[in-house]
Design a protein around this motif. Structure first.
Motif, PDB file in Angstrom:
ATOM      1  N   ALA A  65     -92.708 -20.871 -22.291  1.00  2.00           N
ATOM      2  CA  ALA A  65     -91.861 -21.318 -23.393  1.00  2.00           C
ATOM      3  C   ALA A  65     -90.402 -21.068 -23.068  1.00  2.00           C
ATOM      4  O   ALA A  65     -90.057 -20.098 -22.384  1.00  2.00           O
ATOM      5  CB  ALA A  65     -92.248 -20.585 -24.672  1.00  2.00           C
ATOM      6  N   ILE A  66     -89.568 -21.951 -23.560  1.00  5.55           N
ATOM      7  CA  ILE A  66     -88.124 -21.759 -23.432  1.00  5.55           C
ATOM      8  C   ILE A  66     -87.718 -20.820 -24.554  1.00  5.55           C
ATOM      9  O   ILE A  66     -87.869 -21.137 -25.734  1.00  5.55           O
ATOM     10  CB  ILE A  66     -87.401 -23.110 -23.535  1.00  5.55           C
ATOM     11  CG1 ILE A  66     -87.807 -23.982 -22.344  1.00  5.55           C
ATOM     12  CG2 ILE A  66     -85.895 -22.903 -23.589  1.00  5.55           C
ATOM     13  CD1 ILE A  66     -87.377 -25.415 -22.442  1.00  5.55           C
ATOM     14  N   THR A  67     -87.241 -19.638 -24.187  1.00  7.37           N
ATOM     15  CA  THR A  67     -86.980 -18.629 -25.208  1.00  7.37           C
ATOM     16  C   THR A  67     -85.496 -18.498 -25.519  1.00  7.37           C
ATOM     17  O   THR A  67     -85.116 -17.722 -26.390  1.00  7.37           O
ATOM     18  CB  THR A  67     -87.515 -17.251 -24.771  1.00  7.37           C
ATOM     19  OG1 THR A  67     -86.982 -16.965 -23.470  1.00  7.37           O
ATOM     20  CG2 THR A  67     -89.025 -17.262 -24.682  1.00  7.37           C
ATOM     21  N   GLY A  68     -84.672 -19.237 -24.792  1.00  2.74           N
ATOM     22  CA  GLY A  68     -83.257 -19.142 -25.106  1.00  2.74           C
ATOM     23  C   GLY A  68     -82.453 -20.162 -24.330  1.00  2.74           C
ATOM     24  O   GLY A  68     -82.940 -20.792 -23.390  1.00  2.74           O
ATOM     25  N   GLY A  69     -81.217 -20.350 -24.754  1.00  2.00           N
ATOM     26  CA  GLY A  69     -80.319 -21.246 -24.050  1.00  2.00           C
ATOM     27  C   GLY A  69     -80.303 -22.644 -24.630  1.00  2.00           C
ATOM     28  O   GLY A  69     -80.959 -22.921 -25.641  1.00  2.00           O
ATOM     29  N   ARG A  70     -79.538 -23.499 -23.996  1.00  2.00           N
ATOM     30  CA  ARG A  70     -79.421 -24.870 -24.477  1.00  2.00           C
ATOM     31  C   ARG A  70     -79.488 -25.840 -23.309  1.00  2.00           C
ATOM     32  O   ARG A  70     -79.078 -25.521 -22.193  1.00  2.00           O
ATOM     33  CB  ARG A  70     -78.072 -25.058 -25.181  1.00  2.00           C
ATOM     34  CG  ARG A  70     -77.997 -24.281 -26.476  1.00  2.00           C
ATOM     35  CD  ARG A  70     -77.119 -24.991 -27.473  1.00  2.00           C
ATOM     36  NE  ARG A  70     -75.732 -25.069 -26.998  1.00  2.00           N
ATOM     37  CZ  ARG A  70     -74.831 -25.898 -27.546  1.00  2.00           C
ATOM     38  NH1 ARG A  70     -75.189 -26.717 -28.518  1.00  2.00           N
ATOM     39  NH2 ARG A  70     -73.590 -25.899 -27.100  1.00  2.00           N
ATOM     40  N   ILE A  71     -80.035 -27.015 -23.564  1.00  2.00           N
ATOM     41  CA  ILE A  71     -80.012 -28.079 -22.566  1.00  2.00           C
ATOM     42  C   ILE A  71     -79.441 -29.310 -23.263  1.00  2.00           C
ATOM     43  O   ILE A  71     -79.973 -29.747 -24.293  1.00  2.00           O
ATOM     44  CB  ILE A  71     -81.427 -28.385 -22.035  1.00  2.00           C
ATOM     45  CG1 ILE A  71     -82.022 -27.157 -21.334  1.00  2.00           C
ATOM     46  CG2 ILE A  71     -81.390 -29.571 -21.075  1.00  2.00           C
ATOM     47  CD1 ILE A  71     -83.467 -27.337 -20.889  1.00  2.00           C
ATOM     48  N   ARG A  72     -78.345 -29.837 -22.735  1.00  2.00           N
ATOM     49  CA  ARG A  72     -77.808 -31.084 -23.296  1.00  2.00           C
ATOM     50  C   ARG A  72     -77.913 -32.180 -22.252  1.00  2.00           C
ATOM     51  O   ARG A  72     -77.551 -31.986 -21.088  1.00  2.00           O
ATOM     52  CB  ARG A  72     -76.361 -30.893 -23.746  1.00  2.00           C
ATOM     53  CG  ARG A  72     -76.248 -30.339 -25.163  1.00  2.00           C
ATOM     54  CD  ARG A  72     -74.892 -30.603 -25.788  1.00  2.00           C
ATOM     55  NE  ARG A  72     -73.802 -30.255 -24.894  1.00  2.00           N
ATOM     56  CZ  ARG A  72     -73.404 -29.013 -24.640  1.00  2.00           C
ATOM     57  NH1 ARG A  72     -74.028 -27.992 -25.216  1.00  2.00           N
ATOM     58  NH2 ARG A  72     -72.412 -28.785 -23.820  1.00  2.00           N
ATOM     59  N   PHE A  73     -78.444 -33.311 -22.686  1.00  2.00           N
ATOM     60  CA  PHE A  73     -78.565 -34.451 -21.790  1.00  2.00           C
ATOM     61  C   PHE A  73     -77.861 -35.629 -22.450  1.00  2.00           C
ATOM     62  O   PHE A  73     -78.253 -36.046 -23.539  1.00  2.00           O
ATOM     63  CB  PHE A  73     -80.033 -34.776 -21.528  1.00  2.00           C
ATOM     64  CG  PHE A  73     -80.240 -35.926 -20.590  1.00  2.00           C
ATOM     65  CD1 PHE A  73     -80.157 -35.743 -19.209  1.00  2.00           C
ATOM     66  CD2 PHE A  73     -80.485 -37.204 -21.075  1.00  2.00           C
ATOM     67  CE1 PHE A  73     -80.333 -36.800 -18.336  1.00  2.00           C
ATOM     68  CE2 PHE A  73     -80.661 -38.264 -20.204  1.00  2.00           C
ATOM     69  CZ  PHE A  73     -80.584 -38.066 -18.834  1.00  2.00           C
ATOM     70  N   ASP A  74     -76.807 -36.104 -21.803  1.00  2.23           N
ATOM     71  CA  ASP A  74     -76.008 -37.194 -22.358  1.00  2.23           C
ATOM     72  C   ASP A  74     -75.617 -36.897 -23.802  1.00  2.23           C
ATOM     73  O   ASP A  74     -75.715 -37.757 -24.677  1.00  2.23           O
ATOM     74  CB  ASP A  74     -76.804 -38.510 -22.271  1.00  2.23           C
ATOM     75  CG  ASP A  74     -75.875 -39.724 -22.360  1.00  2.23           C
ATOM     76  OD1 ASP A  74     -74.647 -39.548 -22.227  1.00  2.23           O
ATOM     77  OD2 ASP A  74     -76.388 -40.832 -22.574  1.00  2.23           O
ATOM     78  N   GLY A  75     -75.212 -35.656 -24.028  1.00  2.00           N
ATOM     79  CA  GLY A  75     -74.724 -35.272 -25.347  1.00  2.00           C
ATOM     80  C   GLY A  75     -75.807 -34.901 -26.346  1.00  2.00           C
ATOM     81  O   GLY A  75     -75.515 -34.396 -27.423  1.00  2.00           O
ATOM     82  N   GLU A  76     -77.091 -35.142 -25.994  1.00  2.00           N
ATOM     83  CA  GLU A  76     -78.155 -34.818 -26.935  1.00  2.00           C
ATOM     84  C   GLU A  76     -78.721 -33.427 -26.648  1.00  2.00           C
ATOM     85  O   GLU A  76     -78.861 -33.037 -25.495  1.00  2.00           O
ATOM     86  CB  GLU A  76     -79.297 -35.835 -26.833  1.00  2.00           C
ATOM     87  CG  GLU A  76     -78.993 -37.133 -27.538  1.00  2.00           C
ATOM     88  CD  GLU A  76     -80.207 -38.036 -27.573  1.00  2.00           C
ATOM     89  OE1 GLU A  76     -80.772 -38.204 -28.662  1.00  2.00           O
ATOM     90  OE2 GLU A  76     -80.589 -38.555 -26.508  1.00  2.00           O
ATOM     91  N   ASP A  77     -79.059 -32.741 -27.714  1.00  2.13           N
ATOM     92  CA  ASP A  77     -79.618 -31.402 -27.572  1.00  2.13           C
ATOM     93  C   ASP A  77     -81.120 -31.525 -27.302  1.00  2.13           C
ATOM     94  O   ASP A  77     -81.913 -31.715 -28.221  1.00  2.13           O
ATOM     95  CB  ASP A  77     -79.356 -30.620 -28.873  1.00  2.13           C
ATOM     96  CG  ASP A  77     -79.856 -29.193 -28.756  1.00  2.13           C
ATOM     97  OD1 ASP A  77     -80.440 -28.841 -27.707  1.00  2.13           O
ATOM     98  OD2 ASP A  77     -79.660 -28.434 -29.714  1.00  2.13           O
TER      99      ASP A  77
END
Ligand SMILES: Nc1ncnc2c1ncn2[C@@H]1O[C@H](COP(=O)(O)OP(=O)(O)OP(=O)(O)O)[C@@H](O)[C@H]1O
Ligand code: SF4
Ligand SMILES: [Mg+2]
Lengths: 334, 314
Positions: A65-77
């Motif tokens: 599981a992703i337990t933290g942080g952020r991933i933005r792709f072309d401005g989308e979360d």
């Protein structure tokens, strides 16, 4: 930040964990990838390269599981997208190649059906139009006799052919980003170069942002604009490919380079650095590389390296390194 | 592929031959002199006259050498003549044909119901292990496995036939008389099918090609439909065939409680009455049919698996 100014992909402080494991497999990883850019991700087995790639697709193996942080792709979360929109992103805007191309194809389904899926899901083509497009794609990826090959099952294909098919399936949704997780590691040496050339050609033609995971520094030198070096679920060095390859800063990167330069390995893989990185991420403090690092004692930094973890520090031209020795050297030079 | 099929057919033939031999020998090993057995079954308590035994022996051709007898018996069996029932005097083949028809109808209906519930349910449970559906499914499996048919069948009759009056309580007259026994019979295989489907699909859903399919943008549901079910179907098909073969002999409990004229009752009565030709015929036809079902399952297995089909199996 404006959508235009931001890189296509921005990963910030990503954390990935599996239940029952004392330490996260990815711990605070940040990366960016621009449109049309090739970023190579290197690091020894178990450092978390595949988990990073799968996180981008939100396709971690069960339990992970992703337990933290952020991933933005072309401005989308990416991490907060509803499932439906995530499905549209997968295959439609980001596509993936894997290490074992044959195992990645459904043994009971024809090649054409699998290549056609993104066409029908994302490009809205009907069955017949999709089949015509499948043949074009098979031709594009250098498969002779597309009409015959389209009807094949995975066991009727060689590894190289299967990877070409996977490439056709990846390209069929016309994505903006290609994630290639060691796409040639499982292939014959003669085929490896062909597949890499194919990836390079297609990504140029289509201006694909490419995250290329590899063990092979020669591949990095040939294809990558930038390179990030991973160790124990972290980035330890990152920068323009030329700069990192010509003057590696981090002791781990230096060791990687020495291994691949001095001892040519018949399989094109790295020979190992003394010691093992397997348990490195279970260390609770200090630099995760310190049990294997000779630079620490050379610089008289052992106790510092054991106690606190260095941060990623940039030098003048966007080359960042996570190492106390490098940091102190720069301070004394300044 | 063709060689494989021929090989299967050869093995099938040999197995049937072996089975027929065993069936033929049943009266010789089961209780002394078959002629006495026959006569005793006809005249019951009376002492058997030795002269009558001898006359009968000659009449039946039982004085000939055993291989000749076997040859004759086999030849007649191949032509569909399995002799006459000791008790009813009617041809064994037609009696068995009728009973088998009833039992197969019942078995296929029950297994059809079982599969129709188990495959979607097991698959759903596998997509979210530990979820609500999964937990409920596990509970259902345990309940169904632990519920005996001899309790469930009367309860079913009580509720649906006597209290609600929706279905006939017993007999074999119309389609509605199939419903209750088939439902009762379906629960146990349903539980096991669900378990097998769940375990198989859990495995399949871990496969690399599932991740790859998801990476092309297929939803979980689409992935299961297009890439999961077919890959998971092999063990389920095998399991189905096993159960069908097992139910061919009929279910004595169900057939007796619901007064259904199937194989279970036929054989039960044949045993009680020492009806040797009926037992022989029943044995041969059930085993032959099971072998046939297994062969069909085998062929289906090959048809469902392209790698096996072209000889790439490992
Ligand atoms: N399914 C899983 N369950 C539990 N832990 C896992 C699982 N998959 C990976 N891991 C853990 O995650 C860590 C990182 O794995 P990952 O596959 O990302 O390494 P990698 O850098 O891709 O290595 P390689 O070069 O061998 O592909 C591994 O050390 C392993 O302990
Ligand atoms: S921080 Fe210390 S232990 Fe870590 S790589 Fe640098 S010198 Fe070695
Ligand atoms: Mg990997």
């Amino acid at each position: 930040m404006n959508k235009r100014d931001e890189p296509l992909l921005v990963i910030e402080d990503l954390k990935v964990a599996f239940p029952g494991q004392s330490a996260p497999v990815i711990d605070g990883l940040s990366l960016t990838l621009d449109r049309g850019e090739v970023l190579a991700l290197v690091g020894e087995s178990g450092s978390g390269k595949s988990m990073t790639a799968l996180s981008l697709m939100r396709l971690l193996p069960s339990g992970g599981a992703i337990t933290g942080g952020r991933i933005r792709f072309d401005g989308e979360d990416v991490l907060s997208l509803p499932d439906r929109q995530m499905n549209r992103l997968r295959g439609g805007r980001m596509a993936m190649l894997f290490q074992q191309p044959q195992a990645m194809l459904d043994p009971t389904s024809r090649v054409s059906a699998q290549i056609a899926e993104p066409l029908r899901l994302h490009r809205g083509l009907g069955r017949r139009a999709a089949m015509g497009r499948v043949l074009d794609l098979l031709r594009d990826v250098g498969i002779p006799d597309p009409a015959v090959r389209a009807r094949c099952f995975s066991h009727e294909l060689s590894g190289g052919m299967a990877q070409r098919v996977m490439m056709a399936a990846a390209l069929s949704g016309d994505p903006d980003m290609l994630i290639a997780d060691e796409p040639t590691t499982a292939l014959d040496v003669t085929v490896q170069a062909q597949i890499l050339r194919l990836i390079d050609e297609e990504r140029r033609k289509r201006n694909l942002a490419t995250l290329l995971i590899t063990h092979d520094l020669a591949v990095v030198a040939a294809l990558a604009d930038r390179v990030a070096v991973m160790y124990a679920g972290r980035i330890v060095e990152e920068g323009p490919a030329k700069a990192v390859l010509e003057s590696p800063q981090h002791p781990y990167t230096q060791a990687l380079m020495r291994c691949s330069l001095l001892v040519p390995d018949p399989h094109g893989q790295l020979l190992s650095i003394p010691g093992s990185g397997t348990h490195a991420r279970e260390l609770t403090c200090g630099c995760r590389f310190h049990p294997r690092c000779s630079a620490a004692s050379q610089h008289g930094l052992v106790s510092r390296c054991m106690r606190s973890e260095p941060a990623l520090k940039p030098d003048a031209d966007g080359h960042v390194t996570r190492c106390w020795a490098v940091e102190t050297e720069k301070e004394t030079a300044a | 592929m063709l060689a494989r099929l021929l090989q299967r057919l050869l093995i099938l033939g040999l197995m049937l031959l072996g089975v027929s031999l065993i069936a033929f020998l049943v009266p010789f090993v089961s209780g002394g002199d078959p002629v006495r057995t026959i006569l005793m079954s006809r005249v019951r308590d009376l002492a058997v006259d030795p002269a009558a035994v001898e006359a009968m022996r000659v009449h039946l051709g039982l004085d000939r050498p055993l291989p000749v007898q076997y040859g004759t018996w086999l030849w007649q069996a191949l032509q569909g003549d399995l002799g006459y029932s000791f008790t009813s005097g009617r041809p064994v083949a037609s009696e068995i044909g009728r009973a088998l028809g009833v039992s197969v109808t019942l078995a296929l209906t029950a297994l059809g119901i079982a599969a129709a519930v188990a495959i979607p349910l097991g698959t759903l449970a596998a997509t979210r292990p530990g979820g609500t559906v999964d937990s409920a499914t596990t509970l259902m499996i345990q309940t169904f496995v632990a519920t005996p048919e001899y309790w469930l069948a009367p309860m079913g009759i009580l509720v649906f036939a006597l209290y609600l009056g929706w279905l006939p309580s017993a007999g074999w007259t119309s389609w509605s008389s199939l419903v209750l026994p088939a439902m009762v019979l379906s629960l146990r295989p349903m539980a096991y099918f669900t378990q097998v489907t769940r375990a198989t699909m859990m495995d399949v859903l871990q496969a690399p090609y599932i991740t790859a399919a998801r990476s092309r943008g297929l939803s979980m549901r689409q992935t299961v439909m297009r890439h999961g079910l077919r890959n998971g179907s092999l063990p389920v098909v095998t399991f189905f065939a096993l159960w069908l073969a097992g139910l061919l002999g009929g279910s004595v409990v169900i057939e007796v409680i619901f007064a259904i004229p199937g194989m279970g009752r036929l054989l039960y009565e044949a045993v009680v009455n020492r009806d040797v030709p009926m037992l022989q015929g029943g044995f041969v036809s059930i085993v032959a049919l099971s072998i046939l079902i297994n062969t069909i399952a085998d062929i289906l297995y090959v048809a469902l698996n392209p790698a096996v089909r072209s000889g790439h199996a490992h």
